[in-house]
Design a protein around this motif. Structure first.
Motif, PDB file in Angstrom:
ATOM      1  N   HIS A 277       0.827  -1.209   0.000  1.00 17.24           N
ATOM      2  CA  HIS A 277       0.000   0.000   0.000  1.00 17.24           C
ATOM      3  C   HIS A 277       0.861   1.259   0.000  1.00 17.24           C
ATOM      4  CE1 HIS A 277      -4.196  -1.142   0.057  1.00 17.24           C
ATOM      5  NE2 HIS A 277      -3.900  -2.169   0.858  1.00 17.24           N
ATOM      6  N   ASP A 278       2.092   1.150   0.428  1.00 15.68           N
ATOM      7  CA  ASP A 278       3.009   2.282   0.360  1.00 15.68           C
ATOM      8  C   ASP A 278       3.472   2.422  -1.089  1.00 15.68           C
ATOM      9  OD1 ASP A 278       4.991   4.174   0.496  1.00 15.68           O
ATOM     10  OD2 ASP A 278       6.053   3.230   2.167  1.00 15.68           O
ATOM     11  N   GLU A 279       2.909   3.401  -1.791  1.00 20.70           N
ATOM     12  CA  GLU A 279       3.180   3.527  -3.222  1.00 20.70           C
ATOM     13  C   GLU A 279       4.651   3.825  -3.508  1.00 20.70           C
ATOM     14  OE1 GLU A 279       0.461   6.370  -4.804  1.00 20.70           O
ATOM     15  OE2 GLU A 279      -1.212   4.942  -4.855  1.00 20.70           O
ATOM     16  N   ARG A 280       5.351   4.371  -2.541  1.00 21.89           N
ATOM     17  CA  ARG A 280       6.765   4.660  -2.770  1.00 21.89           C
ATOM     18  C   ARG A 280       7.599   3.388  -2.805  1.00 21.89           C
ATOM     19  NH1 ARG A 280       7.520   8.498   2.270  1.00 21.89           N
ATOM     20  NH2 ARG A 280       6.380   6.698   3.089  1.00 21.89           N
ATOM     21  N   ARG A 281       7.107   2.305  -2.190  1.00 24.49           N
ATOM     22  CA  ARG A 281       7.865   1.057  -2.110  1.00 24.49           C
ATOM     23  C   ARG A 281       7.317  -0.032  -3.019  1.00 24.49           C
ATOM     24  NH1 ARG A 281       7.796  -1.295   3.508  1.00 24.49           N
ATOM     25  NH2 ARG A 281       9.475  -2.576   2.625  1.00 24.49           N
ATOM     26  N   ARG A 282       6.148   0.210  -3.596  1.00 22.56           N
ATOM     27  CA  ARG A 282       5.467  -0.902  -4.271  1.00 22.56           C
ATOM     28  C   ARG A 282       6.296  -1.480  -5.404  1.00 22.56           C
ATOM     29  NH1 ARG A 282      -0.570   0.022  -6.206  1.00 22.56           N
ATOM     30  NH2 ARG A 282      -0.621   0.784  -4.047  1.00 22.56           N
ATOM     31  N   LEU A 283       6.801  -0.627  -6.290  1.00 20.09           N
ATOM     32  CA  LEU A 283       7.555  -1.155  -7.432  1.00 20.09           C
ATOM     33  C   LEU A 283       8.826  -1.861  -6.976  1.00 20.09           C
ATOM     34  CD1 LEU A 283       7.144   1.743 -10.014  1.00 20.09           C
ATOM     35  CD2 LEU A 283       6.102  -0.519 -10.109  1.00 20.09           C
ATOM     36  N   ALA A 284       9.457  -1.354  -5.922  1.00 21.11           N
ATOM     37  CA  ALA A 284      10.669  -2.015  -5.427  1.00 21.11           C
ATOM     38  C   ALA A 284      10.351  -3.381  -4.853  1.00 21.11           C
ATOM     39  CB  ALA A 284      11.336  -1.132  -4.370  1.00 21.11           C
ATOM     40  N   LEU A 285       9.216  -3.502  -4.151  1.00 22.60           N
ATOM     41  CA  LEU A 285       8.839  -4.794  -3.582  1.00 22.60           C
ATOM     42  C   LEU A 285       8.438  -5.792  -4.659  1.00 22.60           C
ATOM     43  CD1 LEU A 285       6.808  -3.583  -0.461  1.00 22.60           C
ATOM     44  CD2 LEU A 285       8.963  -4.877  -0.425  1.00 22.60           C
ATOM     45  N   LEU A 286       7.917  -5.284  -5.763  1.00 24.10           N
ATOM     46  CA  LEU A 286       7.490  -6.184  -6.847  1.00 24.10           C
ATOM     47  C   LEU A 286       8.639  -6.422  -7.826  1.00 24.10           C
ATOM     48  CD1 LEU A 286       3.868  -4.879  -7.482  1.00 24.10           C
ATOM     49  CD2 LEU A 286       4.613  -6.861  -6.146  1.00 24.10           C
ATOM     50  N   SER A 287       9.771  -6.754  -7.281  1.00 28.88           N
ATOM     51  CA  SER A 287      10.932  -7.098  -8.099  1.00 28.88           C
ATOM     52  C   SER A 287      11.700  -8.194  -7.396  1.00 28.88           C
ATOM     53  CB  SER A 287      11.838  -5.880  -8.318  1.00 28.88           C
ATOM     54  OG  SER A 287      12.394  -5.454  -7.092  1.00 28.88           O
ATOM     55  N   ALA A 288      12.391  -8.981  -8.186  1.00 28.33           N
ATOM     56  CA  ALA A 288      13.209 -10.065  -7.646  1.00 28.33           C
ATOM     57  C   ALA A 288      14.424 -10.214  -8.548  1.00 28.33           C
ATOM     58  CB  ALA A 288      12.419 -11.378  -7.597  1.00 28.33           C
ATOM     59  N   GLU A 289      15.549  -9.717  -8.086  1.00 29.57           N
ATOM     60  CA  GLU A 289      16.791  -9.689  -8.864  1.00 29.57           C
ATOM     61  C   GLU A 289      16.545  -9.043 -10.226  1.00 29.57           C
ATOM     62  OE1 GLU A 289      19.958 -12.799  -7.901  1.00 29.57           O
ATOM     63  OE2 GLU A 289      18.104 -13.974  -8.117  1.00 29.57           O
ATOM     64  N   ASP A 290      16.687  -9.830 -11.316  1.00 31.53           N
ATOM     65  CA  ASP A 290      16.576  -9.243 -12.651  1.00 31.53           C
ATOM     66  C   ASP A 290      15.154  -9.231 -13.176  1.00 31.53           C
ATOM     67  OD1 ASP A 290      16.280 -11.947 -12.945  1.00 31.53           O
ATOM     68  OD2 ASP A 290      17.553 -12.128 -14.721  1.00 31.53           O
ATOM     69  N   THR A 291      14.183  -9.528 -12.335  1.00 32.99           N
ATOM     70  CA  THR A 291      12.796  -9.614 -12.779  1.00 32.99           C
ATOM     71  C   THR A 291      11.954  -8.652 -11.951  1.00 32.99           C
ATOM     72  OG1 THR A 291      13.039 -11.935 -13.371  1.00 32.99           O
ATOM     73  CG2 THR A 291      10.800 -11.122 -13.053  1.00 32.99           C
ATOM     74  N   GLY A 292      11.213  -7.812 -12.632  1.00 33.92           N
ATOM     75  CA  GLY A 292      10.356  -6.897 -11.903  1.00 33.92           C
ATOM     76  C   GLY A 292       9.550  -6.030 -12.834  1.00 33.92           C
ATOM     77  N   VAL A 293       8.466  -5.464 -12.295  1.00 35.67           N
ATOM     78  CA  VAL A 293       7.574  -4.644 -13.104  1.00 35.67           C
ATOM     79  C   VAL A 293       8.264  -3.369 -13.566  1.00 35.67           C
ATOM     80  CG1 VAL A 293       5.397  -3.399 -13.114  1.00 35.67           C
ATOM     81  CG2 VAL A 293       5.557  -5.592 -11.944  1.00 35.67           C
ATOM     82  N   ALA A 294       9.017  -2.722 -12.660  1.00 37.54           N
ATOM     83  CA  ALA A 294       9.685  -1.476 -13.031  1.00 37.54           C
ATOM     84  C   ALA A 294      10.650  -1.694 -14.184  1.00 37.54           C
ATOM     85  CB  ALA A 294      10.418  -0.893 -11.826  1.00 37.54           C
TER      86      ALA A 294
END
Length: 669
Positions: A552-569
């Motif tokens: 819910h913290d929009e500042r952290r969301r994209l960082a949390l939705l990443s895993a090494e070389d894979t992520g939404v950002a």
């Protein structure tokens, strides 16, 4: 210093090309080069430069062009090459070693070649001669009758060399190569009977007697319709020779045994049934198909394609068939409708064309996984192999060049490295020819544009192609009848099922409401959901609700939705990097809306663009799946895209100009 007549008029010194100026100046030089070391009267130059009545100051114009040419040659160091542009009264003389002129070198090479007496020596000589051509002769000169006549004479010499090369290949038993080199010339000169006769013989000697006879009937019709004449002796002679040999059974013998000393297999034709236009040395192009398709030592009926709805039951794999598919996607589930659409699109053989489907959708929606899953499910329907290539259309660095992919495909199909053509056009023609009668699946992943895909499309009705892209690739739909298969975000049930497959159903069942919330926070994107599952797997004591609270913290969301070389950002960064600066700025403006929903007028106000410019930009963003046209003039932007665009805008002040990041393989999907 080198002078070029066999293509655009040019003068080069080393790797630099001298500036020759306007067409009339190039034409003066061309006329002097056509008559080297010979005085050319000023009146001849004037007559050649002006098709109509020359102007009163024509002499002054020609003298000015000669003066500028003299200065240009001096700048290029003419003295070191023994070159001089001299004036002799009212005539001009270009003194130079004639071997500096490509047309002269071409003539010498052709003269040295003896296709019948010494074919093995003639082939490299004629190939080198034809390699000097860079386009239609005398390109860039004025369109007057004298230059048209000179260009026609040079073209006649080229065609004579092509026919000689065809005969040389034939004398060596390399009839496939003969047919390939003769085909492109025959297409462009359909009334040149000697050329057609040579092509007919070459096709027949590869076991393609029906194609050879079709060329005769086609040419006969053209001669009658355009000239009102019947075929001449050479064309009739080839036709009768083929009929006699066919009646004696030689055609069947030729079809049963590969032609040429190298033992290469007979190749097929291109997509849609016609033989491919080629400029290099691809294998034999054909227009139909008879007999068998041979690959890796195993023969298969040429006209048996996969049945509609087949799931791997069409027959055993051929020995040595390429299997380039990535491993099946882990824990793939759902997408039944899209898989069914792919089956319907790619196993339909009613049109006689090579079927093509485009799986398109936003970054992270699972396009690659869907295409690869379908390919594995149906691999048995393509026993001659499955090819796969990442075109890197939305990855870091440059997109893959078609020539690079074609080389990999040709090598996988058994083509010796030294036989792979250097040009993309020739390699594409060879690829289509090789696979025309095979049952082959081609998966082209992560394409940027239709133009990148077209050279990679196989030939023949028994091949199928799946393309994935973040772009809709409307061009392939328009020109190649591609079947679009759209991929959308997952709904609550499918998203929760994916989380259950990744984490175990018990963990999701503990808090189904949190699972639904996670699906919403991930915008239903499989890539985001898998990254969220990776976070939870690394933290086995966390409940789903705890991760949902963190997201819910929009500042952290994209960082949390990443895993090494894979992520939404990372995936979105690759999409935005392909936008123009104006479109990227519009995307950043759209990201400021509260609910991610607006119309063109509101978008124009946010971006400060006019209505027409905004509408065009919105259409491009929708084509790239960065916004969605939910209804007429109703556009939506996903939350994750909004967050990314805001972050990019905040970091750089100009979204879309970033071209590097932690995308890696996340650019695919």
């Amino acid at each position: 210093m080198d002078f070029s007549l066999l293509g655009p008029i040019a003068v080069t010194t080393g790797s630099a090309e001298l500036s020759l100026g306007p067409a009339k100046r190039r034409s003066v030089l061309a006329l002097l080069l056509l008559q080297p070391n010979t005085t050319v009267p000023l009146e001849q130059l004037i007559d050649s430069l002006w098709e109509d009545e020359p102007p009163e100051h024509a002499r002054t114009v020609v003298q000015g062009h000669v003066s500028r040419l003299r200065a240009t040659l001096a700048e290029g160091g003419e003295e070191a090459y023994g070159i001089e542009l001299a004036t002799h009264g009212s005539a001009y003389l270009l003194r130079l070693p004639e071997e500096l002129i490509d047309a002269h070198r071409f003539g010498e090479l052709v003269t040295l070649a003896r296709p019948e007496a010494a074919p093995a020596d003639a082939v490299p000589l004629l190939r080198e001669a034809l390699g000097l051509w860079r386009g239609p002769a005398l390109t860039g000169t004025v369109t007057s009758p004298p230059f048209a006549a000179a260009a026609h004479a040079l073209e006649e010499r080229r065609l004579t060399a092509v026919e000689a090369l065809g005969r040389a290949y034939g004398a060596l038993g390399e009839h496939e190569q003969a047919a390939a080199i003769l085909y492109s010339a025959a297409v462009n000169h359909p009334l040149r009977e000697g050329l057609i006769a040579g092509l007919m013989r070459a096709l027949f000697r590869t076991g393609r007697q029906s194609d050879a006879l079709e060329w005769f009937h086609r040419t006969r019709r053209l001669l009658n319709e355009e000239l009102g004449v019947d075929p001449g002796e050479r064309l009739r002679g080839a036709y009768e020779e083929i009929l006699r040999a066919e009646a004696a059974g030689q055609g069947r013998k030729a079809a049963a045994k590969p032609s040429g000393a190298s033992g290469r297999e007979p190749a097929g034709g291109p997509r849609g049934g016609g033989a491919p236009p080629v400029t290099g040395e691809p294998q034999l192009p054909v227009q139909g198909g008879t007999g068998t398709a041979t690959h890796g030592g195993a023969a298969a009926p040429a006209n048996t394609g996969p049945r509609a709805g087949a799931t791997g039951a069409s027959g055993p794999a051929r020995a040595g068939a390429p299997r380039l598919l990535p491993r099946p996607p882990a824990r793939f589930l759902g997408r039944e409708h899209q898989l069914s659409s792919l089956t319907e699109a790619l196993t339909n053989r009613t049109t006689g064309e090579s079927p093509l489907a485009v799986v398109a959708g936003p970054a992270g929606v699972g396009k690659t996984a869907c295409a690869v899953q379908w390919a594995h499910l149906h691999s048995g329907a393509f026993p001659d192999g499955q090819l796969f290539a990442d075109l890197r259309g939305f990855g870091e660095g440059d997109e893959a060049a078609p020539a690079e992919i074609l080389r990999d495909f040709l090598l996988a199909l058994g083509t010796p490295a030294e036989r792979v053509p250097g040009s993309a056009q020739a390699a594409s023609a060879l690829f289509r020819s090789l696979v025309a009668e095979r049952r082959l699946l081609v998966v082209l992943d992560n394409a940027r544009s239709s133009a990148q895909v077209r050279p990679l499309l196989p030939g023949g009705p028994h091949c199928a192609t799946v393309v994935t892209s973040r772009s809709r690739l409307d061009g392939l739909v328009a020109t190649d009848c591609a079947r679009p298969v759209g991929l959308q975000a997952l709904g609550h049930e499918e998203g929760a099922a994916l989380l259950g497959a990744m984490l175990g159903p018990e963990r999701v069942a503990e808090d189904p409401a949190a699972a639904r919330e996670l699906v919403d926070l991930c915008d239903g994107l499989p890539l985001a959901l898998r990254a969220a599952a990776a976070q939870l797997t690394a933290r086995p004591r966390w409940r789903l609700a705890r991760l949902a609270a963190a997201l819910h913290d929009e500042r952290r969301r994209l960082a949390l939705l990443s895993a090494e070389d894979t992520g939404v950002a990372a995936a979105l960064r690759m999409s935005v990097a392909r936008l123009s600066a104006d479109d990227a700025r519009l995307l950043s403006a759209l990201a400021t809306t509260s609910d991610g929903r607006l119309n063109a007028s509101a978008a124009a106000a946010l971006a400060g663009y006019d209505q027409e410019r905004t509408q065009d930009a919105l259409d491009r963003l929708a084509e790239m799946h960065l916004v969605d046209e939910e209804a007429t003039d109703v556009y939506t932007i996903s939350t994750l895209t909004q967050l990314f665009a805001r972050d990019e805008h905040g970091e750089s002040g100009e979204a879309g100009r970033r071209s590097t990041g932690d995308g890696g393989s996340a650019g695919r999907g």
